[in-house]
Design an enzyme around this catalytic site. Structure first.
Site, PDB file in Angstrom:
ATOM      1  CD  GLU A 120      14.508 -27.236  46.739  1.00 14.71           C
ATOM      2  OE1 GLU A 120      13.821 -26.860  45.777  1.00 14.71           O
ATOM      3  OE2 GLU A 120      15.067 -26.449  47.490  1.00 14.71           O
ATOM      4  CB  THR A 166      15.848 -22.424  41.107  1.00 16.51           C
ATOM      5  OG1 THR A 166      15.332 -21.699  42.223  1.00 16.51           O
ATOM      6  CG2 THR A 166      17.119 -23.130  41.530  1.00 16.51           C
TER       7      THR A 166
HETATM    8  N1  HSE Z   1      22.020 -23.890  45.672  1.00 18.55           N
HETATM    9  C1  HSE Z   1      20.860 -23.594  44.886  1.00 18.55           C
HETATM   10  C2  HSE Z   1      21.247 -22.680  43.745  1.00 18.55           C
HETATM   11  C3  HSE Z   1      19.837 -22.934  45.739  1.00 18.55           C
HETATM   12  O1  HSE Z   1      21.940 -21.699  44.013  1.00 18.55           O
HETATM   13  O2  HSE Z   1      20.887 -22.942  42.611  1.00 18.55           O
HETATM   14  C4  HSE Z   1      18.594 -22.561  44.988  1.00 18.55           C
HETATM   15  O3  HSE Z   1      17.474 -22.817  45.703  1.00 18.55           O
END
Ligand code: HSE
Length: 306
Positions: free
Chosen positions: A128, A181
């Site tokens: 990630e 993201t």
């Molecule tokens: N919790 C993370 C965000 C998930 O909202 O940035 C993104 O994959």
């Protein structure tokens, strides 16, 4: 066993009140991966279809997550990985996590399962980092474990799996724009007001309680986000329009799926979910932005061999 083909499901992270800690696993959308044992040590990505992603192991989410488990287990053989993407990158439904979770799950199976699925979350999280710049487990955990998951703590990692009440359905509207993201995290504030924190953790407690007691009304009124949504929603064209159309047509709650741009709603029962999907798509047609819709039960199994 020398080769394994797996289904790596999409996921919805955050669920409004649980930024970086809550997530759920979807049933009707996911990637496929093929992983095979080879004599040469290490990991080689041999094929990617459906997306333009790096083939270099150290730059690929599946490669990095795979290296994390291979470095820990240190087998005297290696692995080849084929990735067949169905979940679009930057869609907000766990595209990178599906690849990370799939790699560690498949390699663990071919190693003879030295690690539990809970232990695999830690390895998958390493992948990630490549996608978002931060180690968060709220997509990889539900992808690996199925159901709903709560990351109770990150240091050390403590993940709790929660069964889904049987009538929960998720609706996802995915506008065809990409939100990275890392960009979606860049708009967030590193500090929050105590007043908002109190609202948020009250709702998170309510959501978890509602899941255990199958109290759909409580789940619905807990699906609120006073911290992240106000900052991120400007990245999603017509977010309020589509969210309100979901709520007006009977959704229990609605919000941003993961880092966006997908918008999700949770509903009680399939008929309600289909009505909500219709309302959301009808309202979004006005924007002229192409999109696709998914209606899915919560997947209680997570990543699996096919
Ligand atoms: N919790 C993370 C965000 C998930 O909202 O940035 C993104 O994959």
């Amino acid at each position: 066993m020398h080769e394994i083909k797996i289904f790596c499901p999409a996921t919805i992270a955050n669920l409004n009140c649980g930024f970086d800690v809550m997530g759920l696993c979807l049933e009707t959308i996911g990637d496929e991966m093929v992983i095979r044992k080879v004599t040469e040590k290490g990991i080689k990505i041999t094929k990617i279809t459906g997306a333009d992603l790096p083939m270099e192991t150290e730059k690929n989410v599946a490669g990095v997550a795979g290296l994390a488990i291979v470095n820990a287990a240190n087998p005297d053989f290696g692995f080849e990985i084929e990735i067949h993407k169905k979940i679009k990158a930057g869609s907000g439904i766990g595209s990178s996590s599906a690849s990370a979770a799939g790699a560690v799950y498949g390699i663990n199976e071919l190693l003879g399962r030295p690690y539990t699925k809970h232990q695999l979350v830690d390895f998958a999280m390493k992948g990630e980092v490549i996608a978002s710049g931060s180690e968060h487990a709220d997509n990889v955990a539900p992808c690996l474990l199925g159901g709903f998951t709560l990351v109770r703590g990150y240091n050390p990692l403590d993940v709790i799996r929660i069964d889904s009440p049987s009538e929960i359905y998720a609706v996802v509207l995915h506008p065809h724009i990409e939100v990275k993201t890392s960009d979606s995290r860049a708009v967030l504030s590193p500090t929050i007001a105590l007043k908002e924190a109190i609202t948020q953790w009250g709702n998170l407690g309510g959501l978890v309680s509602g899941l255990y007691t199958k109290d759909y009304e409580l789940i619905g009124r807990s699906l609120q986000d006073v911290i992240i949504e106000p900052l991120r929603k400007q990245l999603i064209p017509s977010f309020d329009l589509v969210k309100n159309s979901a709520l007006d047509s009977g959704a229990l709650g609605a919000g941003i799926s993961g880092a966006g741009p997908s918008v999700f709603a949770l509903c009680k029962g399939q008929a309600s979910a289909e009505k909500v999907a219709y309302a959301m798509s009808s309202s979004y047609l006005e924007t002229g932005i192409p999109f696709d819709m998914h209606v899915s039960k919560v997947n209680d199994q997570g990543v699996k061999t096919i």
